[in-house]
Design a protein around this motif. Structure first.
Motif, PDB file in Angstrom:
ATOM      1  N   LEU A 103       0.856  -1.183   0.000  1.00 44.30           N
ATOM      2  CA  LEU A 103       0.000   0.000   0.000  1.00 44.30           C
ATOM      3  C   LEU A 103       0.894   1.236   0.000  1.00 44.30           C
ATOM      4  CD1 LEU A 103      -2.913   1.230   0.436  1.00 44.30           C
ATOM      5  CD2 LEU A 103      -2.343   1.248   2.881  1.00 44.30           C
ATOM      6  N   LYS A 104       0.568   2.195  -0.886  1.00 39.14           N
ATOM      7  CA  LYS A 104       1.323   3.450  -0.952  1.00 39.14           C
ATOM      8  C   LYS A 104       0.370   4.615  -0.766  1.00 39.14           C
ATOM      9  CE  LYS A 104       4.819   1.593  -4.116  1.00 39.14           C
ATOM     10  NZ  LYS A 104       5.453   1.717  -5.460  1.00 39.14           N
ATOM     11  N   SER A 164      -3.624   7.736  16.605  1.00 36.12           N
ATOM     12  CA  SER A 164      -2.232   7.596  16.147  1.00 36.12           C
ATOM     13  C   SER A 164      -2.132   7.469  14.630  1.00 36.12           C
ATOM     14  CB  SER A 164      -1.577   6.378  16.808  1.00 36.12           C
ATOM     15  OG  SER A 164      -2.262   5.181  16.447  1.00 36.12           O
ATOM     16  N   GLY A 165      -3.214   7.026  13.979  1.00 36.26           N
ATOM     17  CA  GLY A 165      -3.192   6.870  12.525  1.00 36.26           C
ATOM     18  C   GLY A 165      -3.315   5.445  12.045  1.00 36.26           C
ATOM     19  N   LYS A 166      -3.564   4.498  12.966  1.00 42.66           N
ATOM     20  CA  LYS A 166      -3.645   3.096  12.544  1.00 42.66           C
ATOM     21  C   LYS A 166      -4.870   2.830  11.676  1.00 42.66           C
ATOM     22  CE  LYS A 166      -5.814   1.480  16.878  1.00 42.66           C
ATOM     23  NZ  LYS A 166      -6.036   2.854  17.437  1.00 42.66           N
ATOM     24  N   THR A 167      -6.002   3.422  12.027  1.00 47.60           N
ATOM     25  CA  THR A 167      -7.214   3.195  11.249  1.00 47.60           C
ATOM     26  C   THR A 167      -7.116   3.840   9.869  1.00 47.60           C
ATOM     27  OG1 THR A 167      -8.616   2.994  13.214  1.00 47.60           O
ATOM     28  CG2 THR A 167      -9.716   3.605  11.180  1.00 47.60           C
ATOM     29  N   ASN A 168      -6.313   4.905   9.739  1.00 47.60           N
ATOM     30  CA  ASN A 168      -6.158   5.552   8.441  1.00 47.60           C
ATOM     31  C   ASN A 168      -5.585   4.612   7.386  1.00 47.60           C
ATOM     32  OD1 ASN A 168      -6.989   7.784   9.844  1.00 47.60           O
ATOM     33  ND2 ASN A 168      -4.986   8.781   9.888  1.00 47.60           N
ATOM     34  N   ILE A 169      -4.837   3.615   7.845  1.00 47.21           N
ATOM     35  CA  ILE A 169      -4.224   2.672   6.901  1.00 47.21           C
ATOM     36  C   ILE A 169      -5.297   1.802   6.253  1.00 47.21           C
ATOM     37  CG2 ILE A 169      -2.649   0.710   6.686  1.00 47.21           C
ATOM     38  CD1 ILE A 169      -1.002   2.027   8.971  1.00 47.21           C
ATOM     39  N   ILE A 170      -6.189   1.227   7.058  1.00 48.66           N
ATOM     40  CA  ILE A 170      -7.225   0.400   6.432  1.00 48.66           C
ATOM     41  C   ILE A 170      -8.294   1.269   5.772  1.00 48.66           C
ATOM     42  CG2 ILE A 170      -6.811  -1.603   7.896  1.00 48.66           C
ATOM     43  CD1 ILE A 170      -9.282  -0.890   9.485  1.00 48.66           C
ATOM     44  N   GLU A 171      -8.405   2.522   6.210  1.00 47.31           N
ATOM     45  CA  GLU A 171      -9.294   3.444   5.507  1.00 47.31           C
ATOM     46  C   GLU A 171      -8.800   3.644   4.077  1.00 47.31           C
ATOM     47  OE1 GLU A 171     -11.381   7.798   6.185  1.00 47.31           O
ATOM     48  OE2 GLU A 171      -9.376   7.446   6.995  1.00 47.31           O
ATOM     49  N   ALA A 172      -7.488   3.748   3.893  1.00 47.87           N
ATOM     50  CA  ALA A 172      -6.919   3.890   2.549  1.00 47.87           C
ATOM     51  C   ALA A 172      -7.189   2.645   1.711  1.00 47.87           C
ATOM     52  CB  ALA A 172      -5.416   4.157   2.651  1.00 47.87           C
ATOM     53  N   VAL A 173      -7.104   1.485   2.333  1.00 46.37           N
ATOM     54  CA  VAL A 173      -7.410   0.248   1.602  1.00 46.37           C
ATOM     55  C   VAL A 173      -8.868   0.250   1.162  1.00 46.37           C
ATOM     56  CG1 VAL A 173      -7.402  -2.273   1.669  1.00 46.37           C
ATOM     57  CG2 VAL A 173      -5.658  -1.002   2.936  1.00 46.37           C
ATOM     58  N   SER A 174      -9.761   0.748   2.013  1.00 45.23           N
ATOM     59  CA  SER A 174     -11.170   0.802   1.640  1.00 45.23           C
ATOM     60  C   SER A 174     -11.403   1.790   0.509  1.00 45.23           C
ATOM     61  CB  SER A 174     -12.046   1.152   2.855  1.00 45.23           C
ATOM     62  OG  SER A 174     -12.029   2.532   3.151  1.00 45.23           O
ATOM     63  N   SER A 220     -14.256   6.197   1.710  1.00 48.83           N
ATOM     64  CA  SER A 220     -13.883   5.747   3.043  1.00 48.83           C
ATOM     65  C   SER A 220     -15.018   4.970   3.683  1.00 48.83           C
ATOM     66  CB  SER A 220     -13.541   6.966   3.913  1.00 48.83           C
ATOM     67  OG  SER A 220     -13.507   6.612   5.278  1.00 48.83           O
ATOM     68  N   PHE A 221     -14.676   3.908   4.402  1.00 49.90           N
ATOM     69  CA  PHE A 221     -15.716   3.175   5.125  1.00 49.90           C
ATOM     70  C   PHE A 221     -16.295   4.008   6.261  1.00 49.90           C
ATOM     71  CE2 PHE A 221     -11.946   2.132   7.654  1.00 49.90           C
ATOM     72  CZ  PHE A 221     -12.427   2.151   8.959  1.00 49.90           C
ATOM     73  N   ARG A 222     -15.629   5.123   6.583  1.00 52.17           N
ATOM     74  CA  ARG A 222     -16.153   6.036   7.600  1.00 52.17           C
ATOM     75  C   ARG A 222     -17.195   7.004   7.026  1.00 52.17           C
ATOM     76  NH1 ARG A 222     -10.201   7.812   9.832  1.00 52.17           N
ATOM     77  NH2 ARG A 222     -10.075   6.479  11.676  1.00 52.17           N
ATOM     78  N   ASN A 223     -17.458   6.903   5.718  1.00 48.46           N
ATOM     79  CA  ASN A 223     -18.397   7.808   5.036  1.00 48.46           C
ATOM     80  C   ASN A 223     -17.989   9.277   5.186  1.00 48.46           C
ATOM     81  OD1 ASN A 223     -20.270   5.930   3.903  1.00 48.46           O
ATOM     82  ND2 ASN A 223     -21.048   5.553   5.969  1.00 48.46           N
ATOM     83  N   ILE A 224     -16.693   9.518   4.966  1.00 45.35           N
ATOM     84  CA  ILE A 224     -16.130  10.863   5.045  1.00 45.35           C
ATOM     85  C   ILE A 224     -15.760  11.311   3.634  1.00 45.35           C
ATOM     86  CG2 ILE A 224     -14.149  12.186   5.893  1.00 45.35           C
ATOM     87  CD1 ILE A 224     -14.204  10.371   8.375  1.00 45.35           C
ATOM     88  N   SER A 270      -4.378  17.592  -2.429  1.00 48.57           N
ATOM     89  CA  SER A 270      -4.635  16.319  -3.095  1.00 48.57           C
ATOM     90  C   SER A 270      -4.157  15.163  -2.229  1.00 48.57           C
ATOM     91  CB  SER A 270      -3.919  16.274  -4.447  1.00 48.57           C
ATOM     92  OG  SER A 270      -2.512  16.327  -4.251  1.00 48.57           O
ATOM     93  N   TYR A 271      -4.679  13.993  -2.541  1.00 45.04           N
ATOM     94  CA  TYR A 271      -4.141  12.760  -1.963  1.00 45.04           C
ATOM     95  C   TYR A 271      -4.021  11.710  -3.053  1.00 45.04           C
ATOM     96  CZ  TYR A 271      -8.703  10.276  -1.809  1.00 45.04           C
ATOM     97  OH  TYR A 271      -9.873   9.663  -2.143  1.00 45.04           O
ATOM     98  N   TYR A 272      -3.204  10.707  -2.777  1.00 47.44           N
ATOM     99  CA  TYR A 272      -3.014   9.585  -3.704  1.00 47.44           C
ATOM    100  C   TYR A 272      -2.853   8.329  -2.885  1.00 47.44           C
ATOM    101  CZ  TYR A 272      -0.520   6.372  -6.855  1.00 47.44           C
ATOM    102  OH  TYR A 272      -0.127   5.276  -7.580  1.00 47.44           O
ATOM    103  N   CYS A 273      -3.487   7.255  -3.330  1.00 41.76           N
ATOM    104  CA  CYS A 273      -3.248   5.958  -2.698  1.00 41.76           C
ATOM    105  C   CYS A 273      -3.304   4.871  -3.770  1.00 41.76           C
ATOM    106  CB  CYS A 273      -4.244   5.679  -1.575  1.00 41.76           C
ATOM    107  SG  CYS A 273      -5.967   5.912  -1.973  1.00 41.76           S
ATOM    108  N   SER A 274      -2.497   3.845  -3.574  1.00 34.53           N
ATOM    109  CA  SER A 274      -2.456   2.750  -4.540  1.00 34.53           C
ATOM    110  C   SER A 274      -2.189   1.444  -3.820  1.00 34.53           C
ATOM    111  CB  SER A 274      -1.379   2.991  -5.604  1.00 34.53           C
ATOM    112  OG  SER A 274      -0.084   2.876  -5.035  1.00 34.53           O
TER     113      SER A 274
END
Length: 366
Positions: free
Chosen positions: A6-7, A34-44, A51-55, A67-71
């Protein structure tokens, strides 16, 4: 289907992050915030385009950026790379999605190709919350299996919106009711497609849900799901019903019947509403059972295993339910857990395990 790497760039509290996962079990620990949930949020996001958080996307962008980017690099799949990019400034908002370097312009051509199932504390809202939450959840599962359902939903919503706009104009004296006929016909045709899709789906899904609940809870009886909707045999019957209540719709200025009013009711064998007798633990079990059922029905119909994302729900389960859930999950596919601590997880879990810790947006292998 395995997420290898994940990037992220400017995603939540991560300016830049690259993380490689185990194909089996991954534990990401860290304090709240701390940012742990942000990692699986990016996967979602790379899986479901949101986002699975509906944000909203604009709230995902790291503070001070536009901007943001995820892959994600994927193994054991017909596709190797999924990318999502979002850009927002004062003049334009743009989102780009790619699969294996090819830009995708329709969500239905992207959705359902990178399959994930997210277990989250907010899942209990599917049981406790408003009908809209249940409709949105079931629609999302159907769309993963049948991506063309996304187009059918969008077409229905477009017709519904146009009909409601016209109803409001009629109520305010700015339009003629004769124009409604074409929209009534379109509404009946599009609505019946959604009715039938949901009705056929929930018949199958209900069995998976009941089985999952029994396995986690070990209770003698599992709740069932009933699709609460008007029962129409065909679109013509629905059209006649819409025509019969036309005056009421014109008086209120909106459409009073249709898939936008449906609900999914959880009840026992005596048809007593589940929420009327269920404890908080039983409701939590039911919400987890929904996600296990989602995994299984996708696997059975599509022949593919989803990546499992589990966001800090173990602290809310008793020891017995935690043990039952881990036993159910561990042989299914790749799992990424987030939690404050792994103290209540057995140390003898088999498989290739990776452990990460997160503190203030910095992630380390343990």
């Amino acid at each position: 289907m395995i997420l290898q790497t994940l990037k992220l760039m400017n995603f939540r509290n991560y300016q830049s992050l690259e993380i490689s996962f185990s194909p089996d079990i991954n534990f990401i620990t860290g304090n709240n915030g701390s940012g742990k949930t942000n990692i699986i949020e990016a996967v979602s996001v790379i899986s479901n385009l949101k986002s699975f958080r509906n944000i909203s996307d604009s709230h995902i962008v790291k503070w001070g950026n536009k901007s943001y980017y995820c892959s994600g690099d994927i193994e054991k799949s017909e596709y190797e790379k999924f990318e999502v990019g979002f850009f927002n400034d004062s003049e334009k908002i743009k989102k780009k999605i790619k699969i294996d370097g090819r830009e995708i312009t329709r969500a239905s051509d992207y959705y359902g190709k990178l399959l994930t199932v997210v277990f989250s504390p907010s899942d209990i809202n599917i049981i406790n919350g408003a009908p809209e939450i249940r409709r949105r959840y079931i629609d999302s599962v159907i769309s993963k299996i049948y991506p063309d359902y996304i187009d059918e939903l969008n077409e229905f919503r477009s017709v519904l919106n146009s009909r409601n706009v016209l109803l409001k104009k009629i109520r305010e004296g700015h339009s003629d009711s004769k124009q409604l006929n074409i929209w009534d016909r379109l509404f009946a045709d599009k609505a019946f497609i959604i009715f039938k899709r949901r009705k056929d789906f929930i018949k199958i899904f209900n069995g998976y849900f009941k089985d999952s609940y029994s396995l986690i809870s070990s209770e003698p009886e599992s709740p069932e799901i009933r699709y609460a909707s008007a029962n129409f045999e065909n679109a013509d019957e629905l059209y006649s019903f819409v025509q019969a209540r036309l005056k009421e719709d014109m008086r209120k200025g909106n459409t009073g019947t249709g898939p936008q009013r449906d609900d999914y009711i959880f009840h026992n064998s005596s048809l007593v509403n589940f929420n009327n007798f269920a404890s908080q633990g039983q409701r939590r079990t039911a919400s987890i059972s929904l996600k296990l059922a989602e995994f299984e029905i996708i696997r059975q119909i599509k022949g593919k295993k989803s990546i499992i994302l589990v966001d800090d729900i173990f602290s809310e389960l008793d020891e017995k339910r935690r043990g039952n859930m881990i036993d159910l999950l561990r042989d299914k596919n790749q799992i990424i857990f987030t939690m404050v601590t792994t103290d209540y997880i057995k140390s003898d879990i088999p498989g290739d395990i990776k452990r990460f810790s997160v503190e203030s947006g910095i992630i380390q292998n343990n």
